[in-house]
Design an enzyme around this catalytic site. Structure first.
Site, PDB file in Angstrom:
ATOM      1  CG  ASP A  92      -0.233   0.250   2.514  1.00 11.56           C
ATOM      2  OD1 ASP A  92       0.671  -0.544   2.846  1.00 11.56           O
ATOM      3  OD2 ASP A  92      -0.563   1.227   3.216  1.00 11.56           O
ATOM      4  CD  GLU A 156       3.911   1.430   7.115  1.00 10.84           C
ATOM      5  OE1 GLU A 156       4.550   1.915   8.069  1.00 10.84           O
ATOM      6  OE2 GLU A 156       3.703   2.068   6.054  1.00 10.84           O
TER       7      GLU A 156
END
Length: 451
Positions: A92, A156
């Site tokens: 991500d 994250e």
């Protein structure tokens, strides 16, 4: 590069790595599904899963984590009796911010002046490629000498804790003798560095209300309490005159005694404008690695364009507090909440909402894994000695893994050196760093297996 066969193999794989990173960067995998389609993150997760399967990984799975995102897991068995190494990265990315401000489109990997530009190129899709390159080099030169687990996180950057909670619920899944977190970076391009400490963080949303609704500033201004003005005063209370963070009850005089960050270098890396002073006191390393730091990430208020002559009835802000090792993030959260409430003027109504938190981290740099990494980096970067640095950012998973597997050694390396400008416009990765760190990781796995 060295004539070592590992280095030669990685060099030969770099064109493929660039093509793969181009594919991976193209996914708009921001784990904020109010802004970006969930399908983009799911497609990125499937890309990582397919890449692991192609390398012979077993038990490859898309793990549905409690925050609604997916982490990718895979297992590559090693020789009998070999140690297990967990390799971490995340797929991500941060939102691109102002896409118009990018020199080239953020989700198109573009080569310019010897660097590859694109959101996630360094943080941390490049980390995924670093792990793949290291394993491919080992497979081409006698095989992978350890059992490898890979975990690629899907949220994250959002700090929503999905993988941490999943790991706590499935404690056997990520167990390992050593964990390599590929989400840090060298202190400078060409200077091999492991990150020994991470600041933790807490994220609060604060809202101030003073009126039932907005009022005409000519008719009521001067006596009616302005919520935006109250919020500005509260936020200003979080800094001393020199810019140091001042949260009631939170100390801020810790000292960093490792690798130092020269002020001129920091000014250049941070692109501080001419004549603007740095904030805080002590060395730069003290300020960014060893002390708390507050940042106002956003304010909800009327934009200048279209603003009306009104006294504002309500206003809110998103406040981040980074906390150094030795400070409990939960306690820091309570202190920050109490400070915001205590410094709200005029009896205004104030509410705070915690939306993210992560504990700080300190590694044991005396472990055998660190010795193996130092030797590996010395070979991958001829003439350079591995350095130990701190990092102002947070990787909450580190503390979760340290708590779950207290005997595991945790190392932090990666591609996010200062020129990478992670989280900013025109993020980029140095292909030379990707190549050398992939070599270093491969050599590390060899040396660690033999230790």
């Amino acid at each position: 590069m060295s004539p070592d066969p590992i280095a030669e193999t990685v060099a030969s794989l770099m064109p493929k790595a660039k093509a793969e990173l181009t594919e991976l960067v193209a996914f708009k995998s921001v784990a904020d599904f109010d802004q970006f389609p969930r399908s983009e993150s799911e497609a990125a997760a499937n890309w990582v899963a397919d890449a692991l399967r192609a390398e012979g990984f077993q038990d490859v799975a898309l793990l549905d984590t409690p925050d609604g995102t997916q982490s990718v897991y895979g297992l590559l068995p090693g020789p009998e009796g070999a140690p297990t190494v967990l390799l971490y990265a995340h797929y991500d990315v941060q939102p691109p911010l102002d896409e118009e401000a990018w020199t080239t489109p953020p989700f198109e990997l573009t080569e310019r002046d010897g660097r590859w530009y694109g959101r996630g190129s360094a943080d941390c899709k490049g980390g995924v490629l670093m792990h793949l390159l290291a394993l491919r080099a080992l497979k081409a030169n006698g095989g992978v000498p350890v059992t490898v687990k890979v975990i690629a996180e899907g949220s994250e950057e959002q700090g929503t804790g999905g993988l941490e909670r999943y790991a706590e619920e499935h404690p056997d899944l990520l167990t390992a003798d050593t964990i390599v977190i590929g989400d840090a970076g060298n202190f400078r391009v060409g200077l091999p560095t492991v990150t020994a400490t991470l600041r933790g963080m807490t994220l609060l949303r604060v809202r101030i209300d003073t009126l039932a609704g907005n009022l005409h500033s000519g008719q009521f201004g001067g006596a009616a309490p302005d919520a935006l003005a109250a919020l500005v005063r509260v936020l200003d209370s979080l800094r001393a005159e020199d810019g140091s963070t001042t949260v009631d009850g939170l100390t801020g005089d810790e000292v960093w005694d490792g690798l130092q960050y020269e002020e001129d270098d920091f000014r250049r890396d941070a692109k501080v404008l001419e004549g603007v002073r740095l904030v805080g006191s002590g060395t730069v390393a003290d300020r960014i690695w060893a002390r708390p730091a507050v940042t106002v990430l956003g304010i909800d208020c009327p934009p200048v364009v279209g603003a009306t002559p009104s006294v504002q009835a309500g206003a809110r802000a998103l406040v981040s507090l980074r906390v150094p090792p030795g400070v409990d993030a939960a306690e820091a959260t309570k202190l920050l909440q109490a400070h915001l409430e205590a410094h709200t003027p005029w009896g205004a109504q104030v509410t705070t909402e915690q939306i993210g938190q992560g504990q700080p981290f300190r590694a044991d740099t005396t472990s055998p894994a660190y010795a193996a990494m130092a030797a590996a980096m010395g070979e991958a970067y001829p003439g350079e000695e591995m350095q130990y640095a701190g990092q102002g950012g947070s990787i909450p998973l580190c503390n979760t893994l340290a708590a779950l597997y207290p005997r595991a050694e945790i190392l932090l390396i990666g591609l996010s050196e200062p020129e990478a400008q992670i989280h900013a416009v025109d993020e980029s990765v140095s292909p030379q760093e990707l190549e050398r760190l992939s070599v270093a990781e491969a050599l590390f796995l060899q040396k660690y297996a033999a230790s």
